[in-house]
Motif scaffolding. Structure first.
Motif, short mmCIF file in Angstrom:
data_model
loop_
_atom_site.label_atom_id
_atom_site.label_comp_id
_atom_site.label_asym_id
_atom_site.label_seq_id
_atom_site.Cartn_x
_atom_site.Cartn_y
_atom_site.Cartn_z
N SER A 88 22.55 -49.21 95.73
CA SER A 88 21.14 -49.94 95.56
C SER A 88 20.23 -49.57 94.34
CB SER A 88 20.53 -49.57 96.92
OG SER A 88 19.19 -49.51 96.81
N ALA A 139 20.39 -54.03 99.75
CA ALA A 139 19.98 -53.52 98.35
C ALA A 139 21.06 -53.57 97.59
CB ALA A 139 18.95 -52.41 98.25
N TYR A 140 22.30 -53.17 98.38
CA TYR A 140 23.57 -53.21 97.81
C TYR A 140 24.60 -54.26 98.80
CZ TYR A 140 27.86 -51.52 95.41
OH TYR A 140 29.14 -51.58 94.54
#
Ligand code: GUN
Ligand code: FE
Length: 428
Positions: free
Chosen positions: A279, A308-309
């Motif tokens: 992330s 976010a990842y």
């Protein structure tokens, strides 16, 4: 039959203890023996021959957002605040219980397939029940929070302090410590851009009263720091410390931008840190001073921070951690063993379950994963280094939580994953 005996080429008990060509014996949810000299004295047991396999502690993903997974794969190239405002918060504002349920199924099945046995989830403001229902069904060890926001957020996600807290208390009463302690609630103020001082201080009171962990995001991006200086005159860690809310029950996601003072506050308060390297790269947030924090004795665990990842493979986060800090700071920065600990026992410490899981030891719970050794692992100079440097989710053949299989013969035990394909269109 309540006893299970597993034979394996390597049983990784912890980062400093490995048994070769040995046996691990489980009775109900607990490990009762690890030995190289199994004499068949146990009556009535199931025997599992995992020769040419590794048995190790289940991975602990200490920071995810299951409901965000529908935003997977949007290569948005935006930094945190812009990404939240453009993609995540508008999606969250439209979340339904059905979408939360499908998201949890997608997220949690992928975690099982990746070797994760315990996780900490920031669900959205609403529909947290759905995540608990899915974790209950699949058999994972779960710490699930309802995100709280009472300022500076979209109207239908922002709640009055008393409503955010009474929702949280209702979830504590319904789910906390359920199923032999497998399901747990975590109080979850999102971060100090969306939560006022009262929300943080009242959260601490509930944490004390019900003995519940707390999790929030801190000092992830420069944009956040600027806002905090303007509104609070200090960054999040000093701000939360001034409020007196930090303690060893606090799990702080990110901690990318850290001053010496911040590090001293974490040492003093014993709050834990979750590192999310994927992330931090994808949102262009920065490089957290993880080697320094580890050297200072701060407990640092590992998180995938999806979405976010873009995947829940904690083996990938482990490798990103090792590579990122080796490149950034050189060969003395951290070792594969440090990273192994971050993905296992340090996660357990942050969740206050290190007496029960995080290592494989007699008396502890049988939360363990089994990986098949293949040519890409050989030759094996050091099996622990090898698990960090070359193992992957595709090596996983089985996982147990509380002594029960949740993944067996490469299949999820309590859910037919094929059902998910027809549900995915409902997320869009
Ligand atoms: N900070 C506040 N909310 C979020 C979130 O949803 N994801 C990440 N990565 N950071 C945050
Ligand atoms: Fe996050």
């Amino acid at each position: 039959m309540s006893k299970k005996v597993f034979k394996a080429s390597y049983i990784i008990s912890s980062s400093d203890k490995v048994y070769e060509n040995s046996f691990i014996v489980i009775e109900n949810d607990k490990i009762i023996e690890i030995t190289s000299n199994f004499k068949n004295e146990f009556k009535d047991y199931d025997f599992y021959d995992y020769s040419n396999h590794v048995i190790m502690p289940g991975l602990i993903d200490s920071h995810i957002h299951s409901y965000q997974v529908a935003n997977r794969g949007k290569n948005v190239k935006k930094s945190l605040i812009d990404w939240l405002n453009t993609h995540i918060l508008p999606w969250e504002a439209k979340l339904t219980s059905r979408k939360a349920n499908i998201s949890a199924l997608l997220a949690y099945t992928e975690m099982i397939e990746s070797g994760t046995t315990t996780f900490a989830d920031f669900t959205s403001v609403n529909h947290t029940d759905e995540a608990f229902k899915v974790a209950e069904k699949l058999g994972l060890r779960a710490f699930i929070g309802k995100t709280m926001m009472n300022i500076n957020s979209p109207e239908n996600l922002q709640q009055l302090t008393k409503v955010a807290l009474s929702d949280s208390i209702a979830l504590i009463k319904k789910w906390h410590r359920k199923d032999n302690g497998r399901l747990n609630f975590a109080l979850t103020p999102r971060f100090d851009l969306t939560c006022d001082n009262e929300l943080f201080t009242e959260t601490l009171k509930i944490s004390d009263k019900y003995d519940v962990l707390m999790q929030t995001h801190t000092q992830e991006t420069k944009g956040e720091l600027d806002f905090e200086m303007e509104h609070y005159g200090k960054h999040a860690i000093a701000h939360l410390d001034e409020l007196g809310v930090l303690n060893d029950k606090y799990i702080l996601a990110h901690c990318v931008y850290m001053s010496d003072e911040d590090i001293n506050i974490l040492k003093k308060t014993k709050a834990s840190v979750v590192h999310n390297p994927g992330s931090n790269m994808l949102l262009n947030s920065g490089i957290a001073p993880i080697p320094l924090m580890l050297k200072e004795g701060i407990n640092v665990s590992l998180g995938s921070d999806v979405v976010a990842y873009h995947n829940f493979n904690l083996f990938e986060q482990a490798r990103l951690t090792y590579n990122m800090h080796t490149l950034n700071e050189g060969f003395t920065s951290l070792s594969p063993r440090d990273v192994f600990n971050m993905a296992t026992i340090n996660g357990a410490k942050s969740l206050h379950i290190d007496k029960e899981v995080g290592t494989l030891e007699i008396g502890k719970k049988a939360d363990m994963i089994i990986l098949k050794l293949d040519t890409h692992h050989y030759p094996i100079a050091d099996i622990i280094d090898n698990m960090i440097l070359s193992a992957n989710k595709n090596d996983l053949v089985a996982s147990l939580v509380d002594g029960k299989f949740i993944f067996k013969d490469r299949k999820i035990v309590n859910f037919d994953k094929k059902e998910l394909f027809s549900m995915i269109p409902e997320l869009i």
